[in-house]
Each structure stands twice: as structure tokens, then as C-alpha cells.
Design a protein around this motif. Structure first.
Motif, PDB file in Angstrom:
ATOM      1  N   ALA A 156       0.846  -1.199   0.000  1.00 30.58           N
ATOM      2  CA  ALA A 156       0.000   0.000   0.000  1.00 30.58           C
ATOM      3  C   ALA A 156       0.882   1.249   0.000  1.00 30.58           C
ATOM      4  N   VAL A 157       0.318   2.345  -0.476  1.00 30.99           N
ATOM      5  CA  VAL A 157       1.013   3.623  -0.470  1.00 30.99           C
ATOM      6  C   VAL A 157       0.299   4.544   0.511  1.00 30.99           C
ATOM      7  N   VAL A 158       1.050   5.285   1.307  1.00 32.57           N
ATOM      8  CA  VAL A 158       0.510   6.177   2.335  1.00 32.57           C
ATOM      9  C   VAL A 158       0.853   7.616   1.957  1.00 32.57           C
ATOM     10  N   PHE A 159      -0.149   8.488   1.990  1.00 33.59           N
ATOM     11  CA  PHE A 159       0.078   9.896   1.665  1.00 33.59           C
ATOM     12  C   PHE A 159      -1.012  10.729   2.319  1.00 33.59           C
ATOM     13  N   ARG A 160      -0.800  12.027   2.345  1.00 29.58           N
ATOM     14  CA  ARG A 160      -1.766  12.958   2.926  1.00 29.58           C
ATOM     15  C   ARG A 160      -2.927  13.181   1.962  1.00 29.58           C
ATOM     16  N   GLY A 161      -4.132  13.312   2.518  1.00 29.67           N
ATOM     17  CA  GLY A 161      -5.300  13.563   1.700  1.00 29.67           C
ATOM     18  C   GLY A 161      -5.259  14.934   1.057  1.00 29.67           C
ATOM     19  N   PRO A 162      -6.164  15.197   0.116  1.00 26.26           N
ATOM     20  CA  PRO A 162      -6.129  16.479  -0.609  1.00 26.26           C
ATOM     21  C   PRO A 162      -6.355  17.678   0.289  1.00 26.26           C
ATOM     22  N   ARG A 163      -7.106  17.508   1.399  1.00 27.09           N
ATOM     23  CA  ARG A 163      -7.339  18.633   2.315  1.00 27.09           C
ATOM     24  C   ARG A 163      -6.224  18.787   3.340  1.00 27.09           C
ATOM     25  N   GLY A 164      -5.340  17.808   3.413  1.00 21.20           N
ATOM     26  CA  GLY A 164      -4.209  17.890   4.324  1.00 21.20           C
ATOM     27  C   GLY A 164      -4.521  17.549   5.759  1.00 21.20           C
ATOM     28  N   ASP A 165      -5.759  17.160   6.063  1.00 17.19           N
ATOM     29  CA  ASP A 165      -6.128  16.865   7.445  1.00 17.19           C
ATOM     30  C   ASP A 165      -6.293  15.378   7.703  1.00 17.19           C
ATOM     31  N   ALA A 166      -5.923  14.534   6.738  1.00 17.69           N
ATOM     32  CA  ALA A 166      -6.087  13.093   6.895  1.00 17.69           C
ATOM     33  C   ALA A 166      -4.911  12.373   6.244  1.00 17.69           C
ATOM     34  N   THR A 167      -4.590  11.205   6.778  1.00 16.92           N
ATOM     35  CA  THR A 167      -3.568  10.345   6.204  1.00 16.92           C
ATOM     36  C   THR A 167      -4.253   9.125   5.600  1.00 16.92           C
ATOM     37  N   LEU A 168      -3.995   8.868   4.310  1.00 19.06           N
ATOM     38  CA  LEU A 168      -4.663   7.792   3.595  1.00 19.06           C
ATOM     39  C   LEU A 168      -3.689   6.658   3.313  1.00 19.06           C
ATOM     40  N   SER A 169      -4.199   5.430   3.439  1.00 13.41           N
ATOM     41  CA  SER A 169      -3.481   4.238   3.004  1.00 13.41           C
ATOM     42  C   SER A 169      -4.246   3.667   1.813  1.00 13.41           C
ATOM     43  N   VAL A 170      -3.586   3.603   0.650  1.00 16.05           N
ATOM     44  CA  VAL A 170      -4.260   3.215  -0.591  1.00 16.05           C
ATOM     45  C   VAL A 170      -3.626   1.942  -1.123  1.00 16.05           C
ATOM     46  N   LEU A 171      -4.489   0.962  -1.421  1.00 18.03           N
ATOM     47  CA  LEU A 171      -4.060  -0.317  -1.981  1.00 18.03           C
ATOM     48  C   LEU A 171      -4.688  -0.468  -3.365  1.00 18.03           C
ATOM     49  N   VAL A 172      -3.866  -0.799  -4.370  1.00 13.38           N
ATOM     50  CA  VAL A 172      -4.331  -0.944  -5.749  1.00 13.38           C
ATOM     51  C   VAL A 172      -4.224  -2.410  -6.150  1.00 13.38           C
ATOM     52  N   ARG A 173      -5.277  -2.917  -6.806  1.00 17.26           N
ATOM     53  CA  ARG A 173      -5.288  -4.295  -7.295  1.00 17.26           C
ATOM     54  C   ARG A 173      -5.774  -4.298  -8.754  1.00 17.26           C
ATOM     55  N   ALA A 174      -5.045  -5.026  -9.621  1.00 17.48           N
ATOM     56  CA  ALA A 174      -5.420  -5.134 -11.028  1.00 17.48           C
ATOM     57  C   ALA A 174      -6.433  -6.265 -11.203  1.00 17.48           C
TER      58      ALA A 174
END
Length: 459
Positions: free
Chosen positions: A169-187
Motif C-alpha cells: 500500500a502507499v501512504v500519503f496525505r489527503g487532498p485537504r491535508g487533514d487526513a492520512t490515507l493508506s491506498v491499496l491498488v489491485r489489477a
């Protein structure tokens, strides 16, 4: 083939009947054969025209919306209309069933606490639920069929999506900057991708708090352990006089007591966080609690402060856990004693508010606290002046214990302080947790009566 024989028979009968009629009509004019052929042809033509009309009616129904039933004709076209209508109805039922299943599936995904987004082979958004839209700052309807990398421009997400390596998974800040997101991509499918997002802000905050907590506890325990270890080495290697030995043992005892206080406060916090909220059917005497904490304050002060405690009738009671309430009140009073210079004044009070709630207060004439520190006073191990706190024997957990007790009793903690003018700590208990036993008078009724008399005098 059951439909073929009736059609052949109908055509043959029409031919014979038409031929016979033609023969009868043509005999008087001496042309029986020709009339017979014309009559037979006309009869077969009529049958063909009727058959064609039925076919035209069926084709017209097929070209329409098929809301009504197919033409109910007999024979060939009736059989075709019935079977075509049946096939259409079965297909409509199947489509409706699949549509219902799809709606249920999408509703289940919509109810998911995690974000779900479907991308096609061109990285365009095919569908996303409301959680994913909130995570990525999207509009589920407006942004459909838009390229996701044009809308979500976090560099780590874009590079991860284009890397084609989706093991982690990739971890980054949300577009508003007030949240931390963990995103998992599956093909999946033909170049399509499933994007799963999760808001891990609270988890990250909890991990940070846990790391800070472990670091603070380690630091708080390591300091007295270092002192005790040094004194043990001193006792082992150096010849000390009786006076020096007694002093070293006294300092070792102080550091040991400091570690015991720290462990006791940690156990208290763990118990508060892990136990159920206190019920409202256990009542504690306010007067007894005030007498208890004021006695402890005088014992800790040893005459160095002027301590004034309110006197409250035993009939005044608060609903809650007595041990927790005593712990919270004692922490406030002990802090006032520790941080008030010798000769200062400490007031321990109780009053009834006009709305029926009860207020416990501790007021001191100590050094006071700057405004910027007030919001963080109840954090674990937070100290305005760390060196002074350790000198006074504080663990840095007292106000955190007070906060937990206050929250568990539905009360409110209010802190007012100003440097050089002392501090006031108030705990306001809701009216539902305050009662008065007979025959003690209810102060609330006295307040109402006084207000009524004042209003009458004004008139």
C-alpha cells in the motif's frame, strides 16, 4: 414442425375451395378451367394475405416497446409471437434480477467504511463510493470517466499507480491535508484496477501517542533508576560515614518512591481506560470527600500553606465511583500544594450552580500557567516546567487522570490561570449526578425562593 402441417392443409383447402368456386362460375361462360385456376389462385392469395397481415402485426409489436402482450393469433405467427414474447420476458426478468443484484452489491460497497474506486484501462474513474470520494476530494457523479491522475495529484499516489507494482500500500496525505490515507491498488479484468482507500489518521495518531508514551515512560523510569544505580555503586565502592550513608539511603528512597508513584499512576490510567463507565446509582457524600482531600492536603503541606476547605453537609451526594472521584480531587489538591510557594493560600470549595449542577473547585495563589499551555495540561507527561515538576515529585500523569475521571462521570473540567496570579481548577458535575437527602434542605429550592423574593421586591 407441428406448425407446418396446418399451414399446408389450410393452403390446400383454400386452393380446392377456390378452384371449385371458380369452376362453378366459369362453366356458364364456357371457361371452367381458367376460372378454376383463377379461383384457386385467389383463395390461396387471400390465405397468404391474412398470413402476411399476422406477420406484419407481430413485426410491429417487435419494433415497439413490447409493453403489451404479443398478438394472440392462431397458427404459425401465434406460435412465433408466444415464444418471442416468452424469451423477451425471461430476458427482462434476468436483467431485472441482475440489476437488483448489482444495486445490492453497490449498496454493500457504499456501506463499507473504506473507500472503493474502479478504474478502467485508461485510468478513468468508472465508479466510486462516497467514502472514496471524500478521501480523494471527488464528486461521484461529476468526476466519472475522468482520468484519476488529473484529479488526485499526490506524487506518491501517481507514481505508485503508474509503477504497475501493487504489492504494498502507499501512504500519503489527503487532498485537504487533514487526513492520512493508506491506498491499496489491485489489477483485475482487462487492464482495470481496483483502488481501496482507508483513513488511518487515528491509527497514525494512536501509534505516535503510543511511541511518545513508551519514550516518556522509559525516560521517567530511567532517570530514577540511574540515580539508584549510582548510589548503589557508591555504597559498594566508597567508605561512607553514617551521616553520608543515611543521606544516600534517603535519596534512594525518594527515587524509589518516585518510580512507585509513576507505576501507580500508570495502573490507575489503565484501569480507567479499561473499565466500564460508573453507574448513576452509587452515591458518594461530597462532605466526606472534601474532608478527606483537605486532610491529605494539610498533611502534604505540613503547615507551609493556608488551606481553606468548604464545609458541606453529608446529605449532599454525587453519583459515581468514590475511588475515582477521590483520585481526581486529590490530584488537583496535591498539585495546588506542590506548585504554590510557602505562605500561599489554597481554597477547596463546593457550590451549587443555578442550573442544579455541582461545582468542585481548587483555587491557589501559585505561580500560574501561561495561556498557551492550558489546552495541553491534561496530556500525559506534559509539563510546563519539567525540572520543577520532578523536584516536587510529580509524575506528569495527574491531570490526565483527572481528565479521564471527569469524562467518565459526564462532568466538565475548566482551567483558569494567569502567570503570577495563581490557578483555578473546576470540575462541574451535571445536575443528574447531584442529589440531597432528607431532611437536608435542597439548596436549589432556596435559590429559587431567593430569586422569586428578589423579583417581587423589584416590582
Amino acid at each position: 414442425m407441428a406448425w407446418l402441417l396446418p399451414r399446408l392443409i389450410a393452403g390446400l383447402v383454400a386452393l380446392l375451395v377456390g378452384g371449385a368456386l371458380g369452376y362453378l362460375i366459369g362453366s356458364p361462360v364456357h371457361a371452367p378451367v381458367l376460372s378454376m385456376l383463377l379461383g384457386g389462385g385467389c383463395a390461396v392469395g387471400v390465405v397468404a394475405a391474412l398470413d402476411t397481415l399476422r406477420g406484419v402485426r407481430l413485426i410491429a409489436w417487435l419494433r415497439g416497446p413490447q409493453d403489451e402482450s404479443a398478438p394472440r393469433d392462431a397458427g404459425f405467427w401465434g406460435e412465433i409471437g408466444y415464444r418471442v414474447e416468452r424469451a423477451i420476458r425471461l430476458r427482462e426478468q434476468g436483467a431485472a434480477h441482475e440489476k437488483t443484484r448489482l444495486a445490492q452489491f453497490l449498496a454493500a460497497i457504499e456501506a463499507s467504511p473504506n473507500g472503493v474506486m474502479l478504474l478502467d484501462a485508461n485510468e478513468q474513474i468508472e465508479w466510486c463510493n462516497s467514502v472514496a470520494a471524500d478521501h480523494f476530494g471527488l464528486d461521484p457523479q461529476r468526476d466519472r470517466l475522468q482520468r484519476v491522475t488529473n484529479l488526485v495529484r499526490a506524487p506518491s499516489f501517481v507514481s505508485h499507480l503508474q509503477s504497475q507494482r501493487y504489492d504494498d500500500a502507499v501512504v500519503f496525505r489527503g487532498p485537504r491535508g487533514d487526513a492520512t490515507l493508506s491506498v491499496l491498488v489491485r489489477a483485475y479484468g482487462d487492464g482495470q484496477r481496483l483502488v481501496l482507500s482507508q483513513d488511518i489518521t487515528e491509527r497514525e495518531r494512536a501509534d505516535a501517542m503510543r511511541r511518545d508514551f513508551v519514550a516518556n515512560v522509559s525516560h521517567e523510569i530511567r532517570t530514577p533508576l540511574t540515580v539508584v544505580a549510582g548510589f548503589i555503586e557508591t555504597l559498594s565502592n566508597l567508605p561512607l560515614t553514617d551521616v553520608e550513608r543515611k543521606r544516600v539511603l534517603s535519596l534512594m528512597s525518594q527515587q524509589t518512591q518516585r518510580m512507585q508513584n509513576l507505576v501507580a499512576d500508570l495502573l490507575t490510567l489503565a484501569q480507567l481506560e479499561g473499565s466500564p463507565r460508573p453507574t448513576v446509582d452509587r452515591w458518594v457524600s461530597v462532605g466526606r470527600m472534601l474532608a478527606h482531600v483537605s486532610g491529605d492536603a494539610r498533611s502534604l503541606s505540613q503547615g507551609r500553606h493556608e488551606i481553606v476547605a468548604a464545609t458541606v453537609d453529608d446529605a449532599v451526594q454525587i453519583a459515581g465511583a468514590e475511588s475515582e472521584l477521590l483520585s481526581a480531587l486529590a490530584n488537583l489538591v496535591n498539585n495546588a500544594v506542590r506548585y504554590t510557594p510557602d505562605g500561599g493560600r489554597i481554597e477547596i470549595g463546593w457550590r451549587l450552580c443555578p442550573d442544579g449542577s455541582g461545582e468542585f473547585s481548587v483555587r491557589d495563589t501559585g505561580m500560574g500557567i501561561a495561556r498557551e499551555h492550558l489546552p495541553r495540561l491534561t496530556e500525559r507527561f506534559y509539563r510546563v516546567d519539567g525540572s520543577r515538576s520532578r523536584e516536587t515529585g510529580g509524575t506528569g500523569l495527574g491531570l490526565s487522570i483527572v481528565k479521564h475521571v471527569v469524562q467518565r462521570h459526564g462532568a466538565v473540567l475548566d482551567i483558569a490561570s494567569e502567570p503570577g496570579k495563581g490557578s483555578t481548577f473546576r470540575i462541574v458535575f451535571p445536575a443528574a449526578r447531584v442529589r440531597f437527602l432528607e431532611p437536608a434542605p435542597d439548596p436549589r429550592r432556596q435559590l429559587e425562593a431567593t430569586s422569586a423574593e428578589a423579583a417581587a421586591d423589584t416590582r
